[in-house]
Design an enzyme around this catalytic site. Structure first.
Site, PDB file in Angstrom:
ATOM      1  N   TYR A  11       0.836  -1.214   0.000  1.00  0.00           N
ATOM      2  CA  TYR A  11       0.000   0.000   0.000  1.00  0.00           C
ATOM      3  C   TYR A  11       0.878   1.274   0.000  1.00  0.00           C
ATOM      4  O   TYR A  11       0.752   2.126  -0.888  1.00  0.00           O
ATOM      5  CB  TYR A  11      -0.906  -0.075   1.234  1.00  0.00           C
ATOM      6  CG  TYR A  11      -1.599   1.184   1.639  1.00  0.00           C
ATOM      7  CD1 TYR A  11      -2.429   1.876   0.758  1.00  0.00           C
ATOM      8  CD2 TYR A  11      -1.448   1.677   2.941  1.00  0.00           C
ATOM      9  CE1 TYR A  11      -3.087   3.036   1.165  1.00  0.00           C
ATOM     10  CE2 TYR A  11      -2.110   2.817   3.352  1.00  0.00           C
ATOM     11  CZ  TYR A  11      -2.918   3.501   2.456  1.00  0.00           C
ATOM     12  OH  TYR A  11      -3.559   4.636   2.864  1.00  0.00           O
ATOM     13  N   GLY A  36       1.487  -7.847  -0.487  1.00  0.00           N
ATOM     14  CA  GLY A  36       1.435  -6.894  -1.590  1.00  0.00           C
ATOM     15  C   GLY A  36       0.682  -7.433  -2.795  1.00  0.00           C
ATOM     16  O   GLY A  36       0.336  -8.614  -2.863  1.00  0.00           O
ATOM     17  N   ALA A  74       9.279  -2.836   3.050  1.00  0.00           N
ATOM     18  CA  ALA A  74       8.838  -4.228   3.253  1.00  0.00           C
ATOM     19  C   ALA A  74       8.771  -4.530   4.739  1.00  0.00           C
ATOM     20  O   ALA A  74       9.661  -4.172   5.504  1.00  0.00           O
ATOM     21  CB  ALA A  74       9.815  -5.193   2.574  1.00  0.00           C
ATOM     22  N   SER A 117       7.743   3.228  12.652  1.00  0.00           N
ATOM     23  CA  SER A 117       6.329   3.308  13.050  1.00  0.00           C
ATOM     24  C   SER A 117       6.144   4.034  14.367  1.00  0.00           C
ATOM     25  O   SER A 117       7.019   3.999  15.251  1.00  0.00           O
ATOM     26  CB  SER A 117       5.800   1.881  13.189  1.00  0.00           C
ATOM     27  OG  SER A 117       4.554   1.889  13.839  1.00  0.00           O
ATOM     28  N   TYR A 141       5.480  -5.925  17.368  1.00  0.00           N
ATOM     29  CA  TYR A 141       5.622  -5.116  16.154  1.00  0.00           C
ATOM     30  C   TYR A 141       6.411  -3.841  16.451  1.00  0.00           C
ATOM     31  O   TYR A 141       7.396  -3.529  15.770  1.00  0.00           O
ATOM     32  CB  TYR A 141       4.239  -4.774  15.591  1.00  0.00           C
ATOM     33  CG  TYR A 141       4.295  -3.731  14.499  1.00  0.00           C
ATOM     34  CD1 TYR A 141       4.777  -4.051  13.234  1.00  0.00           C
ATOM     35  CD2 TYR A 141       3.898  -2.416  14.734  1.00  0.00           C
ATOM     36  CE1 TYR A 141       4.845  -3.089  12.230  1.00  0.00           C
ATOM     37  CE2 TYR A 141       3.959  -1.458  13.743  1.00  0.00           C
ATOM     38  CZ  TYR A 141       4.434  -1.795  12.491  1.00  0.00           C
ATOM     39  OH  TYR A 141       4.515  -0.842  11.498  1.00  0.00           O
ATOM     40  N   LYS A 145      10.214  -2.737  15.052  1.00  0.00           N
ATOM     41  CA  LYS A 145      10.541  -1.519  14.309  1.00  0.00           C
ATOM     42  C   LYS A 145      11.664  -0.758  15.010  1.00  0.00           C
ATOM     43  O   LYS A 145      12.542  -0.178  14.370  1.00  0.00           O
ATOM     44  CB  LYS A 145       9.298  -0.632  14.158  1.00  0.00           C
ATOM     45  CG  LYS A 145       8.315  -1.171  13.148  1.00  0.00           C
ATOM     46  CD  LYS A 145       8.878  -1.060  11.730  1.00  0.00           C
ATOM     47  CE  LYS A 145       8.000  -1.700  10.699  1.00  0.00           C
ATOM     48  NZ  LYS A 145       8.558  -1.648   9.340  1.00  0.00           N
ATOM     49  N   ASP A 287      -2.712  -2.296  21.659  1.00  0.00           N
ATOM     50  CA  ASP A 287      -3.155  -0.993  21.155  1.00  0.00           C
ATOM     51  C   ASP A 287      -2.988   0.087  22.226  1.00  0.00           C
ATOM     52  O   ASP A 287      -3.737   0.103  23.204  1.00  0.00           O
ATOM     53  CB  ASP A 287      -4.645  -1.056  20.785  1.00  0.00           C
ATOM     54  CG  ASP A 287      -4.880  -1.389  19.333  1.00  0.00           C
ATOM     55  OD1 ASP A 287      -3.914  -1.351  18.547  1.00  0.00           O
ATOM     56  OD2 ASP A 287      -6.040  -1.689  18.984  1.00  0.00           O
TER      57      ASP A 287
HETATM   58  N1  LIG Z   1       0.065   1.373   7.063  1.00  0.00           N
HETATM   59  C1  LIG Z   1       0.403   2.024   8.166  1.00  0.00           C
HETATM   60  O1  LIG Z   1      -0.420   2.738   8.759  1.00  0.00           O
HETATM   61  C2  LIG Z   1       1.820   1.962   8.710  1.00  0.00           C
HETATM   62  C3  LIG Z   1       2.109   2.679   9.879  1.00  0.00           C
HETATM   63  C4  LIG Z   1       3.413   2.628  10.380  1.00  0.00           C
HETATM   64  C5  LIG Z   1       4.388   1.912   9.706  1.00  0.00           C
HETATM   65  N2  LIG Z   1       4.079   1.207   8.574  1.00  0.00           N
HETATM   66  C6  LIG Z   1       5.135   0.451   7.918  1.00  0.00           C
HETATM   67  O2  LIG Z   1       5.183   0.802   6.556  1.00  0.00           O
HETATM   68  C7  LIG Z   1       5.593  -0.315   5.770  1.00  0.00           C
HETATM   69  C8  LIG Z   1       4.622  -0.503   4.612  1.00  0.00           C
HETATM   70  O3  LIG Z   1       3.318  -0.688   5.150  1.00  0.00           O
HETATM   71  P1  LIG Z   1       2.050  -0.914   4.232  1.00  0.00           P
HETATM   72  O4  LIG Z   1       0.896  -0.311   4.948  1.00  0.00           O
HETATM   73  O5  LIG Z   1       2.340  -0.507   2.853  1.00  0.00           O
HETATM   74  O6  LIG Z   1       1.918  -2.496   4.343  1.00  0.00           O
HETATM   75  P2  LIG Z   1       1.725  -3.584   3.189  1.00  0.00           P
HETATM   76  O7  LIG Z   1       1.514  -4.879   3.891  1.00  0.00           O
HETATM   77  O8  LIG Z   1       0.708  -3.119   2.210  1.00  0.00           O
HETATM   78  O9  LIG Z   1       3.129  -3.551   2.487  1.00  0.00           O
HETATM   79  C9  LIG Z   1       4.245  -4.284   2.932  1.00  0.00           C
HETATM   80  C10 LIG Z   1       4.859  -4.907   1.699  1.00  0.00           C
HETATM   81  O10 LIG Z   1       6.046  -5.610   2.066  1.00  0.00           O
HETATM   82  C11 LIG Z   1       6.022  -6.872   1.404  1.00  0.00           C
HETATM   83  N3  LIG Z   1       6.865  -7.767   2.213  1.00  0.00           N
HETATM   84  C12 LIG Z   1       6.624  -8.220   3.472  1.00  0.00           C
HETATM   85  N4  LIG Z   1       7.625  -8.996   3.872  1.00  0.00           N
HETATM   86  C13 LIG Z   1       8.529  -9.037   2.849  1.00  0.00           C
HETATM   87  C14 LIG Z   1       9.780  -9.667   2.668  1.00  0.00           C
HETATM   88  N5  LIG Z   1      10.329 -10.435   3.628  1.00  0.00           N
HETATM   89  N6  LIG Z   1      10.430  -9.488   1.496  1.00  0.00           N
HETATM   90  C15 LIG Z   1       9.901  -8.725   0.515  1.00  0.00           C
HETATM   91  N7  LIG Z   1       8.712  -8.104   0.625  1.00  0.00           N
HETATM   92  C16 LIG Z   1       8.043  -8.257   1.798  1.00  0.00           C
HETATM   93  C17 LIG Z   1       4.560  -7.261   1.326  1.00  0.00           C
HETATM   94  O11 LIG Z   1       4.270  -8.214   0.326  1.00  0.00           O
HETATM   95  C18 LIG Z   1       3.921  -5.912   1.025  1.00  0.00           C
HETATM   96  O12 LIG Z   1       3.872  -5.649  -0.358  1.00  0.00           O
HETATM   97  C19 LIG Z   1       5.652  -1.513   6.716  1.00  0.00           C
HETATM   98  O13 LIG Z   1       7.002  -1.744   7.048  1.00  0.00           O
HETATM   99  C20 LIG Z   1       4.868  -1.046   7.922  1.00  0.00           C
HETATM  100  O14 LIG Z   1       5.341  -1.638   9.104  1.00  0.00           O
HETATM  101  C21 LIG Z   1       2.801   1.219   8.053  1.00  0.00           C
END
Ligand SMILES: NC(=O)c1ccc[n+]([C@@H]2O[C@H](COP(=O)([O-])OP(=O)(O)OC[C@H]3O[C@@H](n4cnc5c(N)ncnc54)[C@H](O)[C@@H]3O)[C@@H](O)[C@H]2O)c1
Length: 324
Positions: A11, A36, A74, A117, A141, A145, A287
């Site tokens: 995303y 993804g 990722a 995060s 989690y 991070k 949470d």
């Molecule tokens: N969405 C949020 O509100 C939020 C908030 C804080 C931090 N984050 C961090 O941002 C990052 C992206 O989040 P997102 O919301 O896009 O999540 P998401 O799950 O949509 O994207 C994560 C992507 O990483 C890929 N992935 C996971 N493990 C992998 C690996 N070992 N090798 C290769 N690819 C891998 C998944 O297939 C996915 O496409 C994450 O690290 C998440 O912890 C997100």
């Protein structure tokens, strides 16, 4: 010359990929597609379907595409689930980050922007957290991070001692929502927005988890930011690292103001036009009651700005949500 986006089919990563292209920076993507969606990666962007744990494959891809920097999105992002599956979480977020750093070191890639995060803070008791607020994560989690940030910090020290410094920054995201494109959405089965939308679509009332928190309306307070604003800050971070500018080790990407889960769910209910009022459920483990962040440092260094209102976040998320 290109920048690698790990998790670029996710995303946030896919928004970052498109923002890089708009800024004239060539992206390449590695994603294992565990959460993804390959179609999120624009046509023509080199894509390696692999895990960042596969160091040899990652290193070869870095070399093949002349990668100069990495935006490391990722990861496993489910705070609540990480309490039940800590080992899955640590494998993706700790082993994965370590392995990526190894591949980068091997190929002499010396710029890194890390998706950290708000989860690193936990329940601080402070109304607004800054980058100097002590980190007391409440879930595996959040811990993973924070360990990712430490791995990067230690690698910066080691590579500086070795005379080939890694330039890195970690961006602590708060609640990332909305969509910048009609065809990219948050596919997470555990995040609030998709959960509420899926519930409404299947004719169920959306659920609010926890109504007895010490907050004004008893529900969790979160700092919601639009994913396009977030992606823009990554581009500036990459550009500044490319320019050789020194960045802070961590930045909060938060708005400085909070919205309660009840308020945001009410806005979603209104956007979808459903007549189902939200129902109340129990707290989820891990949470924290309230997280709101000060984004002053990011505004100073990364042109961080809230260009979208909470209503625009809700409306764009609903517009891009794949309808059943
Ligand atoms: N969405 C949020 O509100 C939020 C908030 C804080 C931090 N984050 C961090 O941002 C990052 C992206 O989040 P997102 O919301 O896009 O999540 P998401 O799950 O949509 O994207 C994560 C992507 O990483 C890929 N992935 C996971 N493990 C992998 C690996 N070992 N090798 C290769 N690819 C891998 C998944 O297939 C996915 O496409 C994450 O690290 C998440 O912890 C997100």
């Amino acid at each position: 010359m290109s920048w690698l986006v790990t998790g670029g089919a996710g995303y946030i990563g896919s928004h970052v990929v498109r923002s890089l292209i708009d800024a004239g920076i060539t992206p390449v993507v590695i994603d294992d597609l565990s959460s993804g969606i390959e179609a999120f990666v624009p046509e023509g962007v080199p894509f390696l379907h692999a895990s960042i744990l596969e160091t040899d494959a990652v290193a070869a891809f870095l070399a093949e595409h002349g990668v100069v920097g990495v935006i490391h999105c990722a990861g496993y992002k489910y705070a609540g689930e990480s309490v039940r599956f800590p080992l899955v979480n640590y494998k993706a977020n700790v082993d994965g980050t370590r392995a990526l750093l190894e591949a980068m070191e091997r190929e002499g890639v010396r710029r890194l922007v890390f998706s950290s995060s708000a989860g690193v803070y936990g329940n601080t008791g402070e109304p607004v957290v800054t980058e100097t607020t002590p980190t007391t994560p409440e879930s595996p989690y959040g811990e993973s991070k924070l360990i990712g940030e430490w791995l990067i910090r230690d690698q910066v020290v080691a590579t500086t001692m070795a005379g080939a410094p890694l330039a890195a920054t970690s961006l602590r995201y708060f609640n990332v929502v909305g969509s910048g494109y009609a065809d990219i959405y948050d596919a997470s089965p555990h995040n609030l927005f998709p959960k509420v939308f899926f519930a409404i679509e299947s004719g169920k009332a959306p659920q609010i988890n926890g109504t007895d928190y010490p907050t004004p309306d008893g529900t969790c307070v979160r700092d919601y930011v639009h994913v396009s604003d977030l992606a823009a800050a990554h581009v500036v971070a990459a550009q500044r690292l490319d320019a050789g500018d020194a960045l802070e080790p961590v930045y909060n990407l938060g708005s400085g103001s909070g919205t309660s889960v009840r308020q945001i769910v009410d806005a979603m209910v209104a956007a979808t036009g459903t007549d189902k009022a939200p129902v109340e459920g129990p707290r989820r483990p891990g949470d924290p009651a309230s997280i709101v962040a000060d984004g002053t440092l990011a505004t100073r260094d990364l042109a961080w700005a809230m260009r979208y209102s909470v209503q625009e976040m809700v409306d764009s998320a609903w517009a891009s949500h794949p309808k059943a």
